[in-house]
Design an enzyme around this catalytic site. Sequence first.
Site, PDB file in Angstrom:
ATOM      1  N   PHE A   1       0.830  -1.213   0.000  1.00  9.95           N
ATOM      2  CA  PHE A   1       0.000   0.000   0.000  1.00  9.95           C
ATOM      3  C   PHE A   1       0.868   1.269   0.000  1.00  9.95           C
ATOM      4  CE2 PHE A   1      -2.156   2.771   3.384  1.00  9.95           C
ATOM      5  CZ  PHE A   1      -2.788   3.579   2.457  1.00  9.95           C
TER       6      PHE A   1
ATOM      7  N   TYR B   1       4.154  -6.916  17.449  1.00  9.20           N
ATOM      8  CA  TYR B   1       4.368  -5.986  16.329  1.00  9.20           C
ATOM      9  C   TYR B   1       4.997  -4.680  16.832  1.00  9.20           C
ATOM     10  CZ  TYR B   1       3.136  -2.687  12.610  1.00  9.20           C
ATOM     11  OH  TYR B   1       3.181  -1.708  11.639  1.00  9.20           O
TER      12      TYR B   1
ATOM     13  N   LYS C   1       8.781  -3.133  16.206  1.00  8.22           N
ATOM     14  CA  LYS C   1       9.014  -1.796  15.626  1.00  8.22           C
ATOM     15  C   LYS C   1       9.932  -0.988  16.550  1.00  8.22           C
ATOM     16  CE  LYS C   1       6.668  -1.807  11.727  1.00  8.22           C
ATOM     17  NZ  LYS C   1       7.391  -1.758  10.442  1.00  8.22           N
TER      18      LYS C   1
HETATM   19  P1  NAD Z   1       1.507  -3.662   3.128  1.00  7.85           P
HETATM   20  O1  NAD Z   1       1.242  -5.019   3.690  1.00  7.85           O
HETATM   21  O2  NAD Z   1       0.584  -3.133   2.095  1.00  7.85           O
HETATM   22  O3  NAD Z   1       2.993  -3.598   2.560  1.00  7.85           O
HETATM   23  C1  NAD Z   1       4.051  -4.394   3.051  1.00  7.85           C
HETATM   24  C2  NAD Z   1       4.816  -4.920   1.857  1.00  7.85           C
HETATM   25  O4  NAD Z   1       5.921  -5.719   2.347  1.00  7.85           O
HETATM   26  C3  NAD Z   1       3.977  -5.837   0.960  1.00  7.85           C
HETATM   27  O5  NAD Z   1       4.165  -5.480  -0.398  1.00  7.85           O
HETATM   28  C4  NAD Z   1       4.526  -7.240   1.253  1.00  7.85           C
HETATM   29  O6  NAD Z   1       4.374  -8.121   0.156  1.00  7.85           O
HETATM   30  C5  NAD Z   1       5.964  -6.925   1.601  1.00  7.85           C
HETATM   31  N1  NAD Z   1       6.577  -7.946   2.451  1.00  7.85           N
HETATM   32  C6  NAD Z   1       6.065  -8.507   3.582  1.00  7.85           C
HETATM   33  N2  NAD Z   1       6.907  -9.433   4.063  1.00  7.85           N
HETATM   34  C7  NAD Z   1       7.981  -9.460   3.237  1.00  7.85           C
HETATM   35  C8  NAD Z   1       9.172 -10.216   3.207  1.00  7.85           C
HETATM   36  N3  NAD Z   1       9.459 -11.151   4.128  1.00  7.85           N
HETATM   37  N4  NAD Z   1      10.042  -9.994   2.201  1.00  7.85           N
HETATM   38  C9  NAD Z   1       9.787  -9.064   1.239  1.00  7.85           C
HETATM   39  N5  NAD Z   1       8.667  -8.314   1.219  1.00  7.85           N
HETATM   40  C10 NAD Z   1       7.782  -8.516   2.209  1.00  7.85           C
HETATM   41  O7  NAD Z   1       1.586  -2.662   4.385  1.00  7.85           O
HETATM   42  P2  NAD Z   1       1.642  -1.076   4.432  1.00  7.85           P
HETATM   43  O8  NAD Z   1       0.416  -0.615   5.120  1.00  7.85           O
HETATM   44  O9  NAD Z   1       2.009  -0.505   3.107  1.00  7.85           O
HETATM   45  O10 NAD Z   1       2.840  -0.875   5.469  1.00  7.85           O
HETATM   46  C11 NAD Z   1       4.146  -0.460   5.053  1.00  7.85           C
HETATM   47  C12 NAD Z   1       5.000  -0.264   6.302  1.00  7.85           C
HETATM   48  O11 NAD Z   1       4.437   0.752   7.135  1.00  7.85           O
HETATM   49  C13 NAD Z   1       5.127  -1.511   7.184  1.00  7.85           C
HETATM   50  O12 NAD Z   1       6.431  -1.548   7.717  1.00  7.85           O
HETATM   51  C14 NAD Z   1       4.114  -1.260   8.290  1.00  7.85           C
HETATM   52  O13 NAD Z   1       4.450  -1.968   9.462  1.00  7.85           O
HETATM   53  C15 NAD Z   1       4.249   0.232   8.451  1.00  7.85           C
HETATM   54  N6  NAD Z   1       3.078   0.889   9.057  1.00  7.85           N
HETATM   55  C16 NAD Z   1       1.923   0.995   8.353  1.00  7.85           C
HETATM   56  C17 NAD Z   1       0.843   1.671   8.925  1.00  7.85           C
HETATM   57  C18 NAD Z   1      -0.466   1.851   8.180  1.00  7.85           C
HETATM   58  O14 NAD Z   1      -1.342   2.571   8.693  1.00  7.85           O
HETATM   59  N7  NAD Z   1      -0.658   1.261   6.997  1.00  7.85           N
HETATM   60  C19 NAD Z   1       0.952   2.214  10.214  1.00  7.85           C
HETATM   61  C20 NAD Z   1       2.145   2.049  10.902  1.00  7.85           C
HETATM   62  C21 NAD Z   1       3.223   1.409  10.297  1.00  7.85           C
END
Ligand code: NAD
Length: 305
Positions: free
Chosen positions: A13, A141, A145
């Site tokens: 995302f 989680y 982090k």
């Molecule tokens: P998402 O799940 O859409 O994206 C994560 C991506 O990482 C995916 O494309 C997935 O295929 C890839 N991935 C997962 N495990 C993997 C691995 N072992 N090897 C290679 N690729 C891998 O999530 P997002 O919402 O886009 O989150 C992105 C980052 O932001 C993450 O680190 C998440 O913890 C952090 N985050 C997101 C939010 C939110 O509100 N969406 C809030 C706080 C933190």
Amino acid sequence: MTALWLVTGGCGFIGSHLCDALLADGQRVRVLDDLSTGRRDNLASGASLLTGDVGDPELLEEAMEGVAGCFHLAAIASVERGVREWRETHRVNLSSFIAVLDAARAAGGVPVVYASSAAVYGSNANLPLAESVATQPLSAYGADKLGCELHARVASVVHGVPTLGLRFFNVYGARQDPASPYSGVISIFADRLLRREPISIFGDGLQSRDFIHVSSVVAALRAAMGAASIAAPVFNVCSGHATTVLDLAATLSDACGVKPEIRHLPPRAGEVRHSLGDPRASQKELRLPSPLPLPTGLRDVVEWM
Ligand code: NAD
């Protein structure tokens, strides 16, 4: 100046929006993603893709070759999976991040900007949450982090790798999985409203969150790359506005042009009642533009759906 950037999790995302913005700016992008939650059709046109695990040292060596910086977004972004799959989420969310830092070190000190989370604060009630308040994660989680922040400091102080961590609050926008524990509620509500179906709210609906549009998060990531340093700074990425679930339902109903029918379900056990970040330090130090107002961001989500 044009450069090559590595984006781990670039098919997810937030990562896919970052890639779009970098490419639109004439930059070159290499994505490393295992496509576990990300989608190949999210891959920005013009970006190259290395498919595989972000903890794989050989793949990371290849991925770091010739890059000006690494945006590390790959993670299992689910508190709930951290409960069910404790060791595997730890491997991906923390051990693999150390592998990324080690590869950045081996490549000569590639700067690393990485996603942390508001989950590091746990149920700290000192709202709005400034970066200086105590961290007390309540989940694997959140603990991982926080571990990322600690190891980023080690990478910076011991190994000279410039880093910067961003504690994202509830990010929302187009391409978000409705199952997302952060802001999936927005996609779920919008989907129901557009189908003229009732929406369900847990408890009284007065619980609040700090929603931040993905375009504001992308702006923060890009600004952060210029500010990564061996001081290993960490900043909130949030709007500084508390939105209750009831307010969210009302604003989203306006965006959909639908009168909402609301059903209340019993409150969810263990849910944090209020979450609100203090954006002042990041806005000042990273010189961020004002975050996109919620009604504008919600219209963007409705148009995407
Ligand atoms: P998402 O799940 O859409 O994206 C994560 C991506 O990482 C995916 O494309 C997935 O295929 C890839 N991935 C997962 N495990 C993997 C691995 N072992 N090897 C290679 N690729 C891998 O999530 P997002 O919402 O886009 O989150 C992105 C980052 O932001 C993450 O680190 C998440 O913890 C952090 N985050 C997101 C939010 C939110 O509100 N969406 C809030 C706080 C933190």
